[in-house]
Design an enzyme around this catalytic site. Structure first.
Site, PDB file in Angstrom:
ATOM      1  N   ARG A 162      29.453 -77.994 -25.047  1.00 38.76           N
ATOM      2  CA  ARG A 162      29.196 -78.651 -26.313  1.00 38.76           C
ATOM      3  C   ARG A 162      29.370 -80.160 -26.274  1.00 38.76           C
ATOM      4  O   ARG A 162      28.462 -80.904 -26.628  1.00 38.76           O
ATOM      5  CB  ARG A 162      30.119 -78.067 -27.397  1.00 38.76           C
ATOM      6  CG  ARG A 162      29.823 -78.601 -28.790  1.00 38.76           C
ATOM      7  CD  ARG A 162      30.713 -77.958 -29.845  1.00 38.76           C
ATOM      8  NE  ARG A 162      30.543 -76.513 -29.881  1.00 38.76           N
ATOM      9  CZ  ARG A 162      31.190 -75.713 -30.723  1.00 38.76           C
ATOM     10  NH1 ARG A 162      32.069 -76.226 -31.567  1.00 38.76           N
ATOM     11  NH2 ARG A 162      30.979 -74.408 -30.707  1.00 38.76           N
ATOM     12  N   HIS A 194      20.114 -72.040 -29.424  1.00 35.57           N
ATOM     13  CA  HIS A 194      21.368 -72.664 -29.875  1.00 35.57           C
ATOM     14  C   HIS A 194      21.897 -71.957 -31.117  1.00 35.57           C
ATOM     15  O   HIS A 194      21.599 -72.361 -32.245  1.00 35.57           O
ATOM     16  CB  HIS A 194      21.115 -74.148 -30.167  1.00 35.57           C
ATOM     17  CG  HIS A 194      22.367 -74.982 -30.188  1.00 35.57           C
ATOM     18  ND1 HIS A 194      23.102 -75.276 -29.068  1.00 35.57           N
ATOM     19  CD2 HIS A 194      23.011 -75.584 -31.217  1.00 35.57           C
ATOM     20  CE1 HIS A 194      24.130 -76.034 -29.391  1.00 35.57           C
ATOM     21  NE2 HIS A 194      24.107 -76.233 -30.698  1.00 35.57           N
ATOM     22  N   TYR A 198      11.534 -82.441 -45.047  1.00 36.40           N
ATOM     23  CA  TYR A 198      10.693 -83.594 -45.356  1.00 36.40           C
ATOM     24  C   TYR A 198      10.287 -84.386 -44.109  1.00 36.40           C
ATOM     25  O   TYR A 198       9.270 -85.063 -44.103  1.00 36.40           O
ATOM     26  CB  TYR A 198      11.417 -84.542 -46.315  1.00 36.40           C
ATOM     27  CG  TYR A 198      11.757 -83.930 -47.645  1.00 36.40           C
ATOM     28  CD1 TYR A 198      10.759 -83.451 -48.495  1.00 36.40           C
ATOM     29  CD2 TYR A 198      13.085 -83.814 -48.047  1.00 36.40           C
ATOM     30  CE1 TYR A 198      11.081 -82.878 -49.716  1.00 36.40           C
ATOM     31  CE2 TYR A 198      13.416 -83.244 -49.272  1.00 36.40           C
ATOM     32  CZ  TYR A 198      12.404 -82.774 -50.097  1.00 36.40           C
ATOM     33  OH  TYR A 198      12.717 -82.216 -51.300  1.00 36.40           O
TER      34      TYR A 198
END
Length: 843
Positions: A33, A79, A123
């Site tokens: 990570r 993931h 968006y």
């Protein structure tokens, strides 16, 4: 009641379970990570995002896709974490103010340097940039290893081919368990030059590499001050790099100066920075600032700070750099995964590991291309045999019952294998033309040349490295042809001396009131009066406040403060705001981090810290201590413990002393003791000190002076009487004795307020409780005997007024700057100490 099933109960040691579980969690965070791989410079989430975009066909020359679609695909395939973590990582890969070379091409609102967040993923749109494609280049040629995804349903790359040096070019940051990484970005052209230099000379040193990589190159530009942090980071993997904003000093139409900042340090939030500067203006911490405006637009950053008329721009700059993120540190910690383990890496090690990775990628690519070329050449050789014997081939195929039988007959007749025989059978009749036959022969010839090239390449490691070098040299021109260094580097280390060159070196009077208001006034503003004159007002006092401390110093000197709690602080004189005679001044808490319960009791000024110079300190109860001035170097504006005081005692005054010097203690009731400074041993921090003079009754110490036979002792009493006495009027006594009479107290003269060492070139400045000031030439005050009561020095305007402080300054008729400087080396009202380390000495 049913008995519990004992077979389902597992007994474990809690400590072992916690240790094992925590270590497993820690390693998972470290490896999977938080830390980047040294080869491609990517964390797993970034690698998965780029690979998924590659699989989706989001190349630099294709259309954009919604980020929500990309994030969903990454979550579903590779993931299995929160969508916010994936989207945040995707956004950062696209921000040109976060990455020096973004690998994602964004469309829509992807946040700003002001800390504004990106728009929702539904968006925004994205695709890979040209550099992002370079990270995936040749991945289809078996250049990297693949492993199973989280549910073993798909394969994902364990590392990317990364023909672009992502780790060095873009840096990385992350917090793991028990460790963290913070790596700086660098310029691509410099990185590529350094890579080639390492390939050509494997024994190259860090100093030689720094000829290629000058230092970090941040996307926000700004200035790196000094080479030490860069050198430390390159040689050890850790270093503190000091960054400063780029600025210009402009003159406003109305005649005052304004500071314009056009670049700010990396990772500084511009909106928070502007707010912090404005808060300092409102609080009066930097009183020279008039207004603060953010005039930034799409063309670039422009933070405008207007200064008040007459303000010194360089002093304001120094205050801004000290108190805001206009100057900040980038703490390099080059930690990355090497073979799955975290390692702290030097610059050369990062370059070497990247070269090894590229060498392996090129080798595996060459093997793949060789295999494919050999497979194709094998087929073409079979086709050539078939074309050379086309009539017989056609006959065999026509006479066979099916393709399997035909393939067997062809293999038996011409010595072909199954692949070649099947290729002949599958060949279209159109390829029997003379032109198609020539193309097959031409392709076979090209393949044979390629096979020879690949075999030759794989036979020599140096040739592999030459390919890596040639591809590296071509990278800047193809990926960033117009790229240039953004961050400027100043080789000189920054310091106060650099800024002091812009500060006028002049003597000033510093006034500090009882309630903690400070200001400085040029000493020329004090006009000399005759003896017994009425003086002029020097400060506007409110609510019963009065001037408690006054001293004279150069603007370039240090000023050290000691509070009644025994803490020491220091700053530079020019950092104390200049103000008019009638101004109240600025709260000392805006300059020093003084606690609300503390009150400044003593002040001293000096030019530099030295181990050979000592401070002789005296308290009101007659305790003295000698400490090396260098012990106060760490005081700064935060302060350190200076002296352990007895209950009810306070530090009164300090003097600089050296080997062979003598000092005098003078008490309020008119006793004076002259003794050698060698009678007091040098002490460390936290010691109590020793007895300096034996006090009778409620007597207290009024002053501490260094004996100088070129000067005289000047004393002023609380009711305005004063006189001068020569030092040779007193003989040397032992420390801790009562001394001799120095002033006749009673009648006209009340208790002594203070004592100064002066000569004919000095003036004395007296300040009263109500703020009245008087500057008098020393030669207007009589030289009298030890038992005299003195003459009238100050006439108070009110019967309730009294003298509270005195200080010496150079006479206005003195035109020699060197003499003036010498006069002020030890004649200010001082007083500062540090906590000491030895056992208190008893008498």
């Amino acid at each position: 009641m049913e008995e519990p099933n004992e077979s389902r109960i597992i007994t474990v040691d809690v400590s072992n379970e916690m240790r094992t579980s925590y270590l497993n969690y820690a390693m998972s965070v470290i490896v999977s990570r938080a830390l980047p791989d040294v080869r491609d410079g990517l964390k797993p989430v970034h690698r998965r995002i780029l690979f998924d975009m590659y699989e989706m066909g989001l190349r630099a020359n294709t259309s954009y896709k919604k980020c929500a679609r990309i994030v969903g695909d990454v979550l579903g395939k590779y993931h299995p974490h929160g969508d916010a973590s994936v989207y945040d990582a995707l956004v950062r890969l696209a921000q040109d103010f976060s990455l020096r070379y973004p690998v994602v091409n964004p469309q829509g609102n992807f946040g700003s340097i002001d800390g504004d967040p990106a728009a929702a993923m539904r968006y925004t749109e994205a695709k890979m940039s040209r550099i992002g494609e370079e990270m995936m280049f040749d991945i289809q040629k078996e250049t990297v290893d693949f492993g199973p995804n989280y549910d073993d349903s798909l394969q994902e790359p364990t590392v990317l081919p990364a023909s672009f040096p992502f780790l060095l070019a873009n840096g990385s940051s992350g917090i793991a368990v028990g460790m963290a990484t913070n790596m700086a970005p660098h310029n691509l052209q410099e990185i590529c030059d350094a890579i080639c230099a390492v390939i050509e000379n494997p024994d190259i040193t860090i100093d030689e590499l720094m000829e290629y990589i000058k230092g970090p190159d941040f996307p926000s530009g700004a200035i790196i001050c000094g080479m030490k942090g860069i050198k430390d980071a390159f040689t050890t993997g850790r270093g503190k790099i000091v960054m400063r904003s780029c600025y210009e000093i402009e003159t406003h139409d109305r005649g005052h100066d304004q500071l314009v900042f056009t670049e700010i340090p990396y990772q500084v939030n511009k909106a928070d920075l502007v707010k912090k500067i404005d808060d300092l203006r409102k609080d009066g911490a930097i009183p020279s600032i008039s207004t603060v405006r953010d005039e930034s637009d799409r063309k670039g950053i422009r933070i405008v700070i207007e200064l008040k008329m007459g303000s010194e721009p360089m002093v304001t700059l120094n205050q801004l750099f000290a108190r805001t993120a206009l100057q900040t540190n980038f703490n390099v910690n080059s930690l990355a995964l090497v073979d799955g383990r975290p390692r702290l890496l030097t610059l050369k090690e990062m370059l070497v590991y990247y070269i090894r990775h590229r060498e392996e990628v090129v080798t595996r690519r060459a093997r793949y291309d060789l295999r494919k070329a050999q497979e194709r050449a094998h087929i073409l050789r079979g086709l050539k045999i078939g074309l050379d014997n086309i009539d017989e081939v056609i006959r065999i195929i026509k006479e066979s019952n099916d393709n399997t039988v035909a393939a067997e007959h062809l293999m038996g007749r011409f010595g072909l294998d199954l692949l070649q025989a099947q290729a002949i059978i599958d060949m279209k009749l159109g390829r029997l033309s003379h032109l198609e036959t020539s193309k097959i022969l031409e392709e076979l010839g090209d393949l044979e040349q390629k096979i020879a090239y690949y075999q030759d390449l794989l036979s020599d490691e140096k040739k592999i490295l030459k390919v890596v070098e040639s591809e590296t040299r071509a990278m800047p021109g193809s990926l960033a042809p117009k790229d240039h260094r953004l961050t400027k580097i100043l080789r000189e280390e920054i310091g106060q001396s650099t800024l002091e060159d812009f500060i006028k070196d002049e003597e000033v009077v510093v006034l500090i009131s009882n309630k903690g208001f400070a200001k400085r006034i040029p000493s020329e503003e004090y006009e000399a009066h005759g003896r017994a004159g009425k003086g002029t007002r020097t400060t506007k006092l409110q609510d019963g406040d009065f001037v408690d401390h006054m001293f004279v110093a150069s603007t370039h000197e240090y000023v050290m403060f000691v509070t009644n709690a025994g803490k020491a602080y220091y700053t530079k004189v020019f950092e104390i705001p200049e103000a008019s005679k009638t101004a109240k001044g600025t709260s000392i808490k805006n300059i020093l981090q003084v606690d609300t319960t503390e009150k400044i009791t003593s002040i001293i000024s000096f030019k530099e810290f030295s181990e050979d110079t000592y401070l002789m300190m005296a308290t009101r109860h007659g305790v003295i201590k000698k400490v090396s001035l260098n012990n106060f170097r760490n005081a700064k504006t935060r302060g350190i413990i200076a002296l352990n005081l007895d209950e009810g005692d306070e530090l009164l005054q300090c003097e600089f002393v050296q080997e062979g010097d003598e000092v005098m203690l003078i008490t309020k009731n008119g006793q004076g003791l002259r003794f050698s400074q060698s009678d007091v041993r040098a002490m460390g921090r936290a010691s109590h000190g020793v007895r300096g003079i034996r006090l009778l009754g409620k007597d207290e110490v009024a002053g501490l002076l260094k004996v100088d036979f070129n000067k005289r002792i000047l004393m002023v009493t609380e009711n305005g009487q004063g006189k001068q006495v020569t030092f040779d009027s007193f003989s040397v006594h032992g420390r801790g004795t009562q001394g001799q009479k120095i002033y006749r107290i009673g009648g006209k003269a009340s208790c002594i307020v203070g004592a100064l060492a002066v000569n004919d070139e000095n003036d004395v400045v007296c300040v009263t409780l109500m703020g009245q000031t008087l500057r008098i030439h020393v030669n207007h005050i009589s030289i009298q005997g030890r038992n005299a009561s003195g003459v009238k020095v100050v006439t108070m305007k009110s019967a309730k007024d009294c003298i509270v402080a005195i200080a010496s300054t150079s006479g206005e008729d003195d035109d020699n700057p060197e003499d003036v400087e010498k006069a002020f080396e030890t004649d200010s009202i001082p007083g500062v100490v540090e906590e000491i380390d030895s056992t208190p000495e008893t008498e």
